[in-house]
Motif scaffolding. Sequence first.
Motif, PDB file in Angstrom:
ATOM      1  N   MET A  59       2.751   0.813   2.206  1.00  0.00           N
ATOM      2  CA  MET A  59       2.237   1.575   3.340  1.00  0.00           C
ATOM      3  C   MET A  59       1.132   2.534   2.858  1.00  0.00           C
ATOM      4  N   GLU A  60       1.279   3.034   1.616  1.00  0.00           N
ATOM      5  CA  GLU A  60       0.274   3.941   1.044  1.00  0.00           C
ATOM      6  C   GLU A  60      -1.057   3.211   0.863  1.00  0.00           C
ATOM      7  N   ALA A  63      -2.704   2.606   4.139  1.00  0.00           N
ATOM      8  CA  ALA A  63      -3.317   3.837   4.667  1.00  0.00           C
ATOM      9  C   ALA A  63      -4.637   4.117   3.953  1.00  0.00           C
ATOM     10  N   ALA A  64      -4.671   3.882   2.655  1.00  0.00           N
ATOM     11  CA  ALA A  64      -5.911   4.135   1.907  1.00  0.00           C
ATOM     12  C   ALA A  64      -7.023   3.227   2.438  1.00  0.00           C
ATOM     13  N   GLN A  65      -6.679   1.991   2.783  1.00  0.00           N
ATOM     14  CA  GLN A  65      -7.701   1.079   3.329  1.00  0.00           C
ATOM     15  C   GLN A  65      -8.131   1.480   4.728  1.00  0.00           C
ATOM     16  N   VAL A  66      -7.195   2.030   5.506  1.00  0.00           N
ATOM     17  CA  VAL A  66      -7.565   2.508   6.850  1.00  0.00           C
ATOM     18  C   VAL A  66      -8.571   3.659   6.713  1.00  0.00           C
ATOM     19  N   LEU A  67      -8.295   4.572   5.774  1.00  0.00           N
ATOM     20  CA  LEU A  67      -9.209   5.713   5.575  1.00  0.00           C
ATOM     21  C   LEU A  67     -10.593   5.239   5.145  1.00  0.00           C
ATOM     22  N   GLU A  68     -10.599   4.275   4.227  1.00  0.00           N
ATOM     23  CA  GLU A  68     -11.867   3.729   3.745  1.00  0.00           C
ATOM     24  C   GLU A  68     -12.648   3.119   4.921  1.00  0.00           C
ATOM     25  N   LEU A  94      -1.129   8.083   6.268  1.00  0.00           N
ATOM     26  CA  LEU A  94      -2.480   8.612   6.526  1.00  0.00           C
ATOM     27  C   LEU A  94      -2.432  10.127   6.681  1.00  0.00           C
ATOM     28  N   LEU A  95      -1.405  10.581   7.422  1.00  0.00           N
ATOM     29  CA  LEU A  95      -1.275  12.023   7.674  1.00  0.00           C
ATOM     30  C   LEU A  95      -0.919  12.766   6.386  1.00  0.00           C
ATOM     31  N   LYS A  96      -0.298  12.071   5.452  1.00  0.00           N
ATOM     32  CA  LYS A  96      -0.007  12.691   4.154  1.00  0.00           C
ATOM     33  C   LYS A  96      -1.285  12.743   3.303  1.00  0.00           C
ATOM     34  N   GLU A 184       9.915  -0.896   0.235  1.00  0.00           N
ATOM     35  CA  GLU A 184       9.820   0.199  -0.746  1.00  0.00           C
ATOM     36  C   GLU A 184       9.167   1.459  -0.189  1.00  0.00           C
ATOM     37  N   ARG A 185       9.060   1.560   1.135  1.00  0.00           N
ATOM     38  CA  ARG A 185       8.390   2.755   1.659  1.00  0.00           C
ATOM     39  C   ARG A 185       9.311   3.986   1.519  1.00  0.00           C
ATOM     40  N   PRO A 186       8.683   5.132   1.277  1.00  0.00           N
ATOM     41  CA  PRO A 186       9.496   6.342   1.053  1.00  0.00           C
ATOM     42  C   PRO A 186       9.959   6.984   2.359  1.00  0.00           C
TER      43      PRO A 186
END
Length: 258
Positions: A59-60, A63-68, A94-96, A184-186
């Motif tokens: 998920m991390e 999110a990094a790809q969404v931001l990019e 994303l919010l993190k 494996e999402r936190p």
Amino acid sequence: MLASESHGSGIPLLFLHAFPLSRRMWANDKPAFHRHFQFITMDLPGFGESAPVGETATMEAMAAQVLETMNKLKITDKCVVSGLSMGGYVALQLLKLAPERFRAAAFISTRANADSDEGRARRFQMIDFIQKEGLKPFAERMLPGLLGKSTLGAIIPMVAQQVKTWIESADPKAVCAALRGMAERPNMNALLPTLDMPMLFLAGEEDATIPPAEMEKMSKLAMNGKYCVLPRAGHLLNLEEPVQFQETFLHFLKGHVL
Ligand code: MLT
């Protein structure tokens, strides 16, 4: 960069789709939003028209790809992020990662908890099943968890047919990679009380995957959270009850964002 679409202008509204679908799931919502907002949808990594991914899509990393992609689309104004189920898991990341890029959030049929041991084991059973049987029988298996009994019992089962076709057309490798990533999402519960922004928590009354009570509990963690349940809707509530969904969302945006 992820495959994306952007329509209209105004405050950006970013919609993140459920597993194992694509940005197509928001297509019918466009007319309700794009007149007053910039309506943005993206295909999460490996889904729809976005590039294939490796073994595990966390998920991390999503999110990094969404931001990019937001950067490439030159979205500089603060966004409202809205995520349904897996889209909500990505929205939390994303919010993190970049809370300063967002002015509000909508969590739809989703959760902040990590998987239980049983939940994680079920994901690995699903991977085995997909690798042996393929996505067609997997789609059949998934439907009762994705749609409410009202939608499944419709005389003309158009929504069920549509969702089935979408699942069957996904890339099995991406579906398995997302299952590993979700396993494996936190646990993200601690993030919610730190976010000073309005949040909408939207549940489907007939959701068998994430029951409304779980979302209500999640909403209580937020500083400024509004919890709503849509009658006659299951997990994929924007597809099942589009008018209720759009009205509820627009009401929230009018009261808290505009
Ligand atoms: C989804 O709709 O995205 C899935 O139900 C998420 C999950 O399997 O946890």
